[in-house]
Design a protein around this motif. Sequence first.
Motif, PDB file in Angstrom:
ATOM      1  N   VAL A  91       0.868  -1.171   0.000  1.00 39.22           N
ATOM      2  CA  VAL A  91       0.000   0.000   0.000  1.00 39.22           C
ATOM      3  C   VAL A  91       0.904   1.220   0.000  1.00 39.22           C
ATOM      4  O   VAL A  91       1.772   1.355   0.875  1.00 39.22           O
ATOM      5  CB  VAL A  91      -0.930   0.027   1.227  1.00 39.22           C
ATOM      6  CG1 VAL A  91      -1.904   1.188   1.131  1.00 39.22           C
ATOM      7  CG2 VAL A  91      -1.680  -1.293   1.356  1.00 39.22           C
ATOM      8  N   VAL A  92       0.739   2.100  -0.992  1.00 40.64           N
ATOM      9  CA  VAL A  92       1.637   3.238  -1.184  1.00 40.64           C
ATOM     10  C   VAL A  92       0.930   4.519  -0.755  1.00 40.64           C
ATOM     11  O   VAL A  92      -0.104   4.889  -1.329  1.00 40.64           O
ATOM     12  CB  VAL A  92       2.090   3.348  -2.647  1.00 40.64           C
ATOM     13  CG1 VAL A  92       3.078   4.496  -2.811  1.00 40.64           C
ATOM     14  CG2 VAL A  92       2.714   2.035  -3.116  1.00 40.64           C
ATOM     15  N   TYR A  93       1.487   5.187   0.260  1.00 40.48           N
ATOM     16  CA  TYR A  93       0.902   6.414   0.797  1.00 40.48           C
ATOM     17  C   TYR A  93       1.725   7.621   0.370  1.00 40.48           C
ATOM     18  O   TYR A  93       2.930   7.682   0.667  1.00 40.48           O
ATOM     19  CB  TYR A  93       0.866   6.376   2.330  1.00 40.48           C
ATOM     20  CG  TYR A  93      -0.075   5.361   2.917  1.00 40.48           C
ATOM     21  CD1 TYR A  93      -1.383   5.692   3.249  1.00 40.48           C
ATOM     22  CD2 TYR A  93       0.356   4.056   3.161  1.00 40.48           C
ATOM     23  CE1 TYR A  93      -2.244   4.761   3.806  1.00 40.48           C
ATOM     24  CE2 TYR A  93      -0.501   3.118   3.706  1.00 40.48           C
ATOM     25  CZ  TYR A  93      -1.790   3.470   4.032  1.00 40.48           C
ATOM     26  OH  TYR A  93      -2.648   2.541   4.570  1.00 40.48           O
ATOM     27  N   PRO A  94       1.132   8.607  -0.300  1.00 41.62           N
ATOM     28  CA  PRO A  94       1.869   9.848  -0.589  1.00 41.62           C
ATOM     29  C   PRO A  94       2.050  10.669   0.683  1.00 41.62           C
ATOM     30  O   PRO A  94       1.190  10.669   1.570  1.00 41.62           O
ATOM     31  CB  PRO A  94       0.978  10.563  -1.603  1.00 41.62           C
ATOM     32  CG  PRO A  94      -0.392  10.034  -1.345  1.00 41.62           C
ATOM     33  CD  PRO A  94      -0.217   8.616  -0.882  1.00 41.62           C
ATOM     34  N   VAL A  95       3.196  11.341   0.776  1.00 38.19           N
ATOM     35  CA  VAL A  95       3.546  12.100   1.976  1.00 38.19           C
ATOM     36  C   VAL A  95       3.586  13.581   1.639  1.00 38.19           C
ATOM     37  O   VAL A  95       4.020  13.968   0.553  1.00 38.19           O
ATOM     38  CB  VAL A  95       4.920  11.628   2.519  1.00 38.19           C
ATOM     39  CG1 VAL A  95       5.345  12.466   3.718  1.00 38.19           C
ATOM     40  CG2 VAL A  95       4.856  10.156   2.890  1.00 38.19           C
ATOM     41  N   GLU A  96       3.154  14.395   2.569  1.00 37.04           N
ATOM     42  CA  GLU A  96       3.150  15.838   2.370  1.00 37.04           C
ATOM     43  C   GLU A  96       4.569  16.364   2.185  1.00 37.04           C
ATOM     44  O   GLU A  96       5.502  15.928   2.870  1.00 37.04           O
ATOM     45  CB  GLU A  96       2.507  16.547   3.573  1.00 37.04           C
ATOM     46  CG  GLU A  96       1.013  16.302   3.731  1.00 37.04           C
ATOM     47  CD  GLU A  96       0.192  17.060   2.702  1.00 37.04           C
ATOM     48  OE1 GLU A  96       0.780  17.848   1.926  1.00 37.04           O
ATOM     49  OE2 GLU A  96      -1.038  16.872   2.660  1.00 37.04           O
ATOM     50  N   SER A  97       4.721  17.292   1.266  1.00 35.80           N
ATOM     51  CA  SER A  97       6.023  17.911   1.041  1.00 35.80           C
ATOM     52  C   SER A  97       6.438  18.695   2.280  1.00 35.80           C
ATOM     53  O   SER A  97       5.636  19.378   2.908  1.00 35.80           O
ATOM     54  CB  SER A  97       5.944  18.851  -0.168  1.00 35.80           C
ATOM     55  OG  SER A  97       7.166  19.498  -0.377  1.00 35.80           O
ATOM     56  N   GLY A  98       7.710  18.596   2.631  1.00 35.58           N
ATOM     57  CA  GLY A  98       8.235  19.344   3.772  1.00 35.58           C
ATOM     58  C   GLY A  98       8.046  18.653   5.101  1.00 35.58           C
ATOM     59  O   GLY A  98       8.497  19.173   6.129  1.00 35.58           O
ATOM     60  N   ALA A  99       7.379  17.492   5.131  1.00 34.03           N
ATOM     61  CA  ALA A  99       7.179  16.789   6.391  1.00 34.03           C
ATOM     62  C   ALA A  99       8.517  16.296   6.925  1.00 34.03           C
ATOM     63  O   ALA A  99       9.363  15.807   6.178  1.00 34.03           O
ATOM     64  CB  ALA A  99       6.220  15.615   6.195  1.00 34.03           C
ATOM     65  N   ALA A 100       8.710  16.421   8.242  1.00 42.17           N
ATOM     66  CA  ALA A 100       9.962  16.001   8.870  1.00 42.17           C
ATOM     67  C   ALA A 100      10.130  14.495   8.777  1.00 42.17           C
ATOM     68  O   ALA A 100       9.166  13.737   8.911  1.00 42.17           O
ATOM     69  CB  ALA A 100      10.000  16.453  10.326  1.00 42.17           C
ATOM     70  N   GLN A 101      11.358  14.077   8.563  1.00 41.51           N
ATOM     71  CA  GLN A 101      11.650  12.661   8.359  1.00 41.51           C
ATOM     72  C   GLN A 101      11.244  11.819   9.561  1.00 41.51           C
ATOM     73  O   GLN A 101      10.652  10.740   9.412  1.00 41.51           O
ATOM     74  CB  GLN A 101      13.147  12.520   8.086  1.00 41.51           C
ATOM     75  CG  GLN A 101      13.622  11.132   7.741  1.00 41.51           C
ATOM     76  CD  GLN A 101      15.065  11.159   7.273  1.00 41.51           C
ATOM     77  OE1 GLN A 101      15.345  11.451   6.124  1.00 41.51           O
ATOM     78  NE2 GLN A 101      15.982  10.859   8.180  1.00 41.51           N
ATOM     79  N   ASP A 102      11.550  12.309  10.770  1.00 44.21           N
ATOM     80  CA  ASP A 102      11.207  11.524  11.956  1.00 44.21           C
ATOM     81  C   ASP A 102       9.703  11.448  12.154  1.00 44.21           C
ATOM     82  O   ASP A 102       9.173  10.413  12.587  1.00 44.21           O
ATOM     83  CB  ASP A 102      11.891  12.099  13.201  1.00 44.21           C
ATOM     84  CG  ASP A 102      11.576  13.562  13.424  1.00 44.21           C
ATOM     85  OD1 ASP A 102      11.042  14.224  12.504  1.00 44.21           O
ATOM     86  OD2 ASP A 102      11.871  14.079  14.520  1.00 44.21           O
ATOM     87  N   ALA A 103       8.989  12.543  11.806  1.00 48.05           N
ATOM     88  CA  ALA A 103       7.534  12.535  11.939  1.00 48.05           C
ATOM     89  C   ALA A 103       6.899  11.578  10.929  1.00 48.05           C
ATOM     90  O   ALA A 103       5.972  10.830  11.251  1.00 48.05           O
ATOM     91  CB  ALA A 103       6.980  13.942  11.753  1.00 48.05           C
TER      92      ALA A 103
END
Length: 819
Positions: free
Chosen positions: A604-616
């Motif tokens: 399952v592939v989830y797109p991630v918001e641009s600029g989101a912190a790597q640890d978050a």
Amino acid sequence: MDYQDVIDRVDTLVVEQPKTVVVACLLLTAVFAVGLGNISTEAGTSQFTEGSPAMQAYEDVQREFSDPFAPDTGSTQLVQRNQNVLSKPSLLRMLTIQKRLAERPGLRVAGTSSVAESVALSLDPRADTMAEKIDAVESATPSQLDAAVREAARERGIARSLSEDFNRESATASATVGVVTHRLPGGLGSGIGASGTSPLTAIQQEAQHVVNSVTGDVVVFGSGMISAEFANVIVDSLIIVVPAAALLIFVFLVFSYRDPFDLFLGVVSLLMTVVWTFGFMGLLGIPFSQMLVAVPPLLLAVGIDFGIHAINRYREERTEGADLEDAMSTTTDQLLPAFFIVTGTTVLGFAANLTSSLGPIRSFGLVAAIGIAFTMVIFGVFLPSGKVLVDRWREHHDLPAFGRRPIGTEGSLLGRALRVGVFVGKRAPRLFLVVVLLSSAVVGAYGTGVDTSFEQDDFLPPADVPDYLENLPEPFKPSDYSSTAITNYLDEHFATTGGGQVVVYVQGQMTRDYALEQIQHANRDPPSTFVAANRSAQPSSIVDVIDAYAAANPEFAALVARNDVDADGVPDDNLKTIYDRLFASPYGERAENYLTPSYRSARVVYPVESGAAQDAVTADAQAIAADYRFDATATGQAVIFQQITDTILESALRSLAIALVATALFLLLVFRLFEGHATVGLVNLVPILLSLALIAGTMRFLGIPLNAMTATILSITIGMGVDYSSHFVHRFADEYGGDNLYEAMEATVTGTGGALTGSMLTTVSGIGVLAIAITPILGQFGVITALSIFYSYLTSIVVTPSAFVVWDDLVGAEAGTGE
């Protein structure tokens, strides 16, 4: 055999058979030089990813959901920027680029997509060829074009390809990203991270030439371009840093040696150290990486220190009237134990990195440790032998000697400055030690808050290369770099294009009734770092393929509806039958991207918001995976890089602990062996502990994180710190007789302290010049290593005398008299 017997044999070899020693060392240099031709290079972040659990999950996904006999694919981004990329001229330029790229056989184009193409299909759904799509846009009226843009933008994927300033009503946007897919030989597809080599590099460089022939408002971007910059930046950094370091080192060596013959011997010995180390590395087949850029400065630091100490100590004996042979015998007799102590502790400090689970850090520890051992042999045996040969030749030809006075001799300005530690030790040693130790404890506690990071940008040049580098003449002028600037632009102007994606690898019997419902359940109320709509995550999964086929096939839609017990659009019963029908349909190939034919694994592939912190992102991805009823593992670049970040911190702390314990035991043992009293080794540890606290606090204050390179700084601080303190402590122990405390300290600071000063100035400037390296990670390493060496020198000169006074009160008198 007593250790003194070994030293006496070396003394005899150096003084009586110097020619044999020199010839043997030169022959070894020739042998190691052969290995230099075997050195390969390895750059980028991909070298760090092997072995992490998330990387293993990623590789499992690649294996499960890829046809091993089918060609791999790679992608190129076409970043278009202008006043309005949705205007007719801009749309036509993008379509023309797509057409020309597809027509170039060498680019191996499997397909292209863009907003311009979607707009063309909205204008003419029957347009099959790129020429027909160009005609559709070219013949459209302004109102038709605006309507087509609005219609195309209703598709979720198209909207993501437009910058955040996209205005649906006016049909305007300042940027868009098109995608070109390339066919690659099996096994060469893009993975996590980038390296210094990529099958896409030549393709994307050729693609940029094609794009430039059409327009200047489109930039080609992708892993191939990044890989090329990874490779170029190592070369460019070395071309800039090595000459600058060599010049600074040469200037300070001239000051330290003040004799052309001694200078020549010192420089030859330094070159031999580098040749031996990297030749041996080539023979072992260890590739040269960005981590190993730090090894030559470290070898030079220790080599310069050993060389200056050897020449300085020899000059002390000569100025006191000793002849050549006696002076060199005394020098080697005293310095070889010191060199052994320094080498042993430095090797332990670097070798502690072998416990890291990251391959490049282990390679760094191994190569540095081997190099330091070679340094001891060259400067402990070769250089003294060469010095004997040169001085005998000078005496035979009645040539004048230069720079006979040792550095820091009593009465000189430097000699007076070096006595500050002795002055404090005489006046208030206990109070001074208490203040220093308490202050260091506070600084060290502050330093525990230092950040840890592992990002691709660490290995790339900054978006804006400093003007002083841009204005350098050829061949020192760096290449043109754009990857960081483009990455920053995508992060700032696109909602999801720069955010990447997270993959959840699901393992379980996907024919169970709740198999698809668990995907639906995990999508509800997604975390803030995930792209969402209507309070639901927007992943790509087997559910999307089922929906797509159901929309195209009424019979299949009826089958899905009959087995959708709760009428939420996701089937619950007879999943095997639904999968069988789906895989037998024209949508079967798409289905295999998300579900294995055995129906036992899904992705399952989830797109991630641009600029989101790597640890978050990582924490949220792992939380999403935990919502699945089957075994589910979160993976993807952000997750893998975060695991590497955690590993870097773990490795740094583990290597620090191992290095400290091993160094302490080693010092206690060797000072018991050499001086008869183990507690002298505890005095040796004081400057090291102080330097560790100071460097940790400095890193946090300057905002320098523990990253792939600076993670080694703690063990380096131990290794290099021991270099300075061991010379100081060993010289004091030699001078100390039990009742001459202050005289021994005076002799130590003016003799060894002078050599330490010359060594510190040379190595701080030589390593500190890494600050002008193009990549941030090398610059940070150079700054923090130079500071580490300066702190080690300062604490050795200023704090150690007071520590000796306290030690003398406790155990010194007994140690000095041998009682």
